[in-house]
Scaffold this motif. Structure first.
Motif, PDB file in Angstrom:
ATOM      1  N   GLY A  16      -6.088   2.676  -1.397  1.00 14.54           N
ATOM      2  CA  GLY A  16      -4.395   4.459  -1.690  1.00 14.54           C
ATOM      3  C   GLY A  16      -3.759   2.987  -1.617  1.00 14.54           C
ATOM      4  O   GLY A  16      -2.188   3.284  -2.090  1.00 14.54           O
ATOM      5  N   LEU A  17      -3.200   1.987  -0.264  1.00 15.61           N
ATOM      6  CA  LEU A  17      -1.901   1.373  -0.716  1.00 15.61           C
ATOM      7  C   LEU A  17      -1.607   0.247  -1.450  1.00 15.61           C
ATOM      8  O   LEU A  17      -0.718   0.546  -1.945  1.00 15.61           O
ATOM      9  CB  LEU A  17      -1.571   0.949   1.285  1.00 15.61           C
ATOM     10  N   GLU A  18      -2.997  -0.456  -1.700  1.00 11.87           N
ATOM     11  CA  GLU A  18      -2.540  -1.272  -2.719  1.00 11.87           C
ATOM     12  C   GLU A  18      -2.333  -0.424  -4.244  1.00 11.87           C
ATOM     13  O   GLU A  18      -2.005  -0.417  -5.486  1.00 11.87           O
ATOM     14  CB  GLU A  18      -4.202  -2.310  -3.261  1.00 11.87           C
ATOM     15  N   ARG A  19      -2.803   0.793  -4.517  1.00 11.89           N
ATOM     16  CA  ARG A  19      -2.620   1.499  -5.879  1.00 11.89           C
ATOM     17  C   ARG A  19      -1.583   2.126  -5.323  1.00 11.89           C
ATOM     18  O   ARG A  19      -0.769   1.801  -6.859  1.00 11.89           O
ATOM     19  CB  ARG A  19      -3.822   2.014  -6.010  1.00 11.89           C
ATOM     20  N   GLU A  20      -0.504   2.488  -4.671  1.00 14.10           N
ATOM     21  CA  GLU A  20       0.661   3.117  -4.727  1.00 14.10           C
ATOM     22  C   GLU A  20       1.790   1.629  -4.769  1.00 14.10           C
ATOM     23  O   GLU A  20       2.473   2.033  -5.443  1.00 14.10           O
ATOM     24  CB  GLU A  20       0.666   3.393  -2.940  1.00 14.10           C
ATOM     25  N   ARG A  21       1.256   0.683  -4.032  1.00  6.90           N
ATOM     26  CA  ARG A  21       1.931  -0.786  -4.200  1.00  6.90           C
ATOM     27  C   ARG A  21       2.333  -1.083  -5.942  1.00  6.90           C
ATOM     28  O   ARG A  21       3.175  -1.588  -6.819  1.00  6.90           O
ATOM     29  CB  ARG A  21       2.216  -2.024  -3.838  1.00  6.90           C
ATOM     30  N   ALA A  22       0.825  -0.995  -6.613  1.00  2.00           N
ATOM     31  CA  ALA A  22       0.881  -1.570  -7.762  1.00  2.00           C
ATOM     32  C   ALA A  22       1.683  -0.341  -8.798  1.00  2.00           C
ATOM     33  O   ALA A  22       2.417  -0.717  -9.693  1.00  2.00           O
ATOM     34  CB  ALA A  22      -0.335  -1.438  -7.931  1.00  2.00           C
ATOM     35  N   LEU A  23       1.532   0.964  -8.478  1.00  2.00           N
ATOM     36  CA  LEU A  23       1.778   1.996  -9.073  1.00  2.00           C
ATOM     37  C   LEU A  23       3.518   1.967  -8.760  1.00  2.00           C
ATOM     38  O   LEU A  23       3.942   1.866  -9.948  1.00  2.00           O
ATOM     39  CB  LEU A  23       1.282   2.906  -8.646  1.00  2.00           C
ATOM     40  N   ALA A  24       4.147   1.535  -8.181  1.00  2.00           N
ATOM     41  CA  ALA A  24       5.216   1.249  -7.492  1.00  2.00           C
ATOM     42  C   ALA A  24       6.171   0.542  -8.852  1.00  2.00           C
ATOM     43  O   ALA A  24       7.525   0.371  -9.283  1.00  2.00           O
ATOM     44  CB  ALA A  24       5.786   0.996  -6.092  1.00  2.00           C
TER      45      ALA A  24
END
Length: 176
Positions: A16-24
């Motif tokens: 989830g952290l990797e996805r949220e970083r990419a989304l940010a």
């Protein structure tokens, strides 16, 4: 089981952290800075949860090791308990007085046997001792079988051997 569940939760958070970083990053490119900030705050909170999860896993592993070691200690204590019970039963069967009595009887029997041996050894007279020594000498002489000495006289002179080329005469060999 709890440790394994925490590890699964940890993996989900990491993904989830990797996805949220990419989304940010995507939100920043699109110019939505406030949404990106909110998403990064959420990501930061999840990272803290990830750290707490790691600490909990560490505590659980330590607890499992402590439990396993305590189980080993309990087995050792149980073994000591059984050993002590066996020793106590053996001590009841063999008291100190019983052991002392057996040792005393053994010493008495040894002393009695020694006295019998002395009586038997002392019953031989000096004549018997002499006869025993003569018999021993006779047996020893029988064991030493020497060859018989020839009864014919030895020759005075050694006969000469026919001369062979470069071979010295026997008298010369004896002289050298």
């Amino acid at each position: 089981q709890q440790r394994d569940k925490l590890r699964q939760y940890q993996k989900r958070l990491s993904l989830g952290l990797e996805r949220e970083r990419a989304l940010a990053r995507q939100l920043l490119r699109d110019g939505k800075k406030e949404k990106a900030m909110l998403l990064l705050k959420k990501k930061r909170y999840q990272e803290q949860l990830l750290d707490k999860t790691e600490n909990q896993i560490s505590n659980l592993e330590r607890m499992v090791q402590d439990i396993e070691f305590t189980q080993i200690e309990m087995k050792v204590i149980e073994g000591l308990k059984i050993g002590n019970e066996c020793l106590n039963k053996m001590h009841q069967v063999m008291s100190i007085e019983e052991v002392e009595r057996i040792i005393g009887e053994t010493q008495d029997a040894v002393e009695y046997q020694r006295q019998i041996d002395e009586l038997l050894a002392g019953s031989l007279t000096e004549e018997d001792e002499d006869a025993i020594l003569e018999e021993l000498n006779a047996i020893t002489q029988e064991q030493l079988e020497l060859p018989e000495v020839p009864s014919e006289p030895l020759p005075e002179k050694i006969p000469e051997v026919s001369p062979v080329k470069n071979r010295p005469k026997p008298e010369l060999v004896a002289a050298s």
